[in-house]
Design an enzyme around this catalytic site. Sequence first.
Site, mmCIF file in Angstrom:
data_model
loop_
_atom_site.group_PDB
_atom_site.id
_atom_site.type_symbol
_atom_site.label_atom_id
_atom_site.label_comp_id
_atom_site.label_asym_id
_atom_site.label_seq_id
_atom_site.Cartn_x
_atom_site.Cartn_y
_atom_site.Cartn_z
ATOM 1 N N LYS A 1 0.822 -1.205 0.000
ATOM 2 C CA LYS A 1 0.000 0.000 0.000
ATOM 3 C C LYS A 1 0.867 1.272 0.000
ATOM 4 C CE LYS A 1 -4.007 -2.251 0.763
ATOM 5 N NZ LYS A 1 -3.728 -3.666 0.922
HETATM 6 C C1 PLP Z 1 -4.442 -4.761 0.550
HETATM 7 C C2 PLP Z 1 -3.691 -6.040 0.529
HETATM 8 C C3 PLP Z 1 -4.015 -7.072 -0.371
HETATM 9 C C4 PLP Z 1 -5.187 -6.970 -1.308
HETATM 10 O O1 PLP Z 1 -4.999 -5.999 -2.306
HETATM 11 P P1 PLP Z 1 -6.241 -5.436 -3.121
HETATM 12 O O2 PLP Z 1 -5.683 -4.327 -3.947
HETATM 13 O O3 PLP Z 1 -7.232 -4.958 -2.111
HETATM 14 O O4 PLP Z 1 -6.774 -6.569 -3.936
HETATM 15 C C5 PLP Z 1 -3.225 -8.202 -0.377
HETATM 16 N N1 PLP Z 1 -2.189 -8.340 0.477
HETATM 17 C C6 PLP Z 1 -1.855 -7.390 1.354
HETATM 18 C C7 PLP Z 1 -0.724 -7.606 2.285
HETATM 19 C C8 PLP Z 1 -2.589 -6.208 1.417
HETATM 20 O O5 PLP Z 1 -2.245 -5.262 2.294
#
Ligand code: PLP
Length: 467
Positions: A112
């Site tokens: 993120k």
């Molecule tokens: C947010 C997240 C996901 C999922 O990603 P999306 O974009 O919501 O599909 C997978 N793994 C981790 C560690 C995340 O933080």
Amino acid sequence: MEYVSTRGSAPALDFEGATLAGLAADGGLYLPREWPRFTTGQIAAMRALPYPELAARVMQPFVGDSLTPQRLRELCEQAYGRFAHAAVTPLTQLDERHWLLELFHGPTLAFKDVALQLLGLLFEEFLGRRDERLTIVGATSGDTGSAAIDAVAGRERIDIFMLHPKGRVSDVQRRQMTTVKAPNVYNVAIDGSFDDAQAMVKRMFGDAAMTGRFRISAVNSINWARLMAQVVYYFAAALQLGGPERKVAFSVPTGNFGDVFAGHVAARMGLPIERLIVATNVNDILHRALSAGDYSAGTVTPTAAPSMDIQVSSNFERLLFDVGGRDGRALAEQMRGFEASKAMRLTNAQREGAAALFTSARADAAQMSQAMRWAWEKCDGEVIDPHTAIGLHAALHAGLPECVPVVTLATAHPAKFPEAVERAIGRRPSLPARAGNLFERDERYVELPGDYAAIAAYVAEHAAPSR
Ligand SMILES: *Cc1c(COP(=O)(O)O)cnc(C)c1O
């Protein structure tokens, strides 16, 4: 570049407008009116660029006139300068054909950060120009919250309210949010699931009493600028593995469908991608939708991969729009049906359009642990987190042609989920130094019922008006 809503009735906006808005006024999500396309030659010419420069090159067509190329490059340099690895998103080889794309070298140890470090800077840039203030309201299943808070903590023009489902995020995830002491950061633990929290956030965007007073925006992956920033690492990985002359496949641990949708965007822009593998845990609405056309939400089962414990995947709407004929009014109707009954069938056009690039796979708890053990035992002690393990399980069972390299997106650092990792491989990963002394700092958050009125009242009491 103009942005249109997937539900066809909100006004079109430029990049700056779409970034500040997050969700469209008609409840839809913004997408570019058309996809910019690079030629093979243009893509090949991006090989070996430093990451911030590659990022600016890939994103410039989406940004349009909202930033000069020079300013965009500066913001990319600032955002990615905070990453602990010089390559920003390095690739690690697991065996002859499997690779990990490490996306966790940012300040809060999950992918993120790649998008949110940039988004924080974009907000500041655009708000300064307009002399306005922003109220960010977000829901997090764990990693978005900490990454968003890190990206905007202490910024003068922004207040951030982050809702997390009480008791359903890991200790590290919670502490990364609740130990931030900046006065513009408000953490709220709600009684309920991530989907409940997300539904309340969406409702606030349609609440005139709130939007009339505050400029409310989103940092969830419903915000287009986030997806845009994630497109870059698909280019970075493919270029290192022989692209654009050679096709690469990606396996993506998926929850809200933002990360894997960024792969779809990369393909639309001309990057040759063999397959996008949507990897889910037992909360498998996307696997059922992609394999059988059945998009129906069950109840959320908590797992060791909490950032994927989602039943309603907001960004799936973007795919349905893009492959289903880009008919906003028809999609608005379809989504209204889904919101009423929590179930819908994909149209044939949507199914066939998705099948051209996507496959899917589901991993249960045992398969997840098995993938962690495979990496540990077969790949010289490679330690991966539970989310990455679900992606790796899907990659190992994808049945793609032997000559295609398969890149699993490593979405979180294993130390974010030490218990699950220890259960699988008998080793407890330790937190990297950049995480700080999380377990010695005080936490600060409020607990509220999973009730819209209570949340809205709390935000209204603490947020500053837009001007
Ligand atoms: C947010 C997240 C996901 C999922 O990603 P999306 O974009 O919501 O599909 C997978 N793994 C981790 C560690 C995340 O933080």
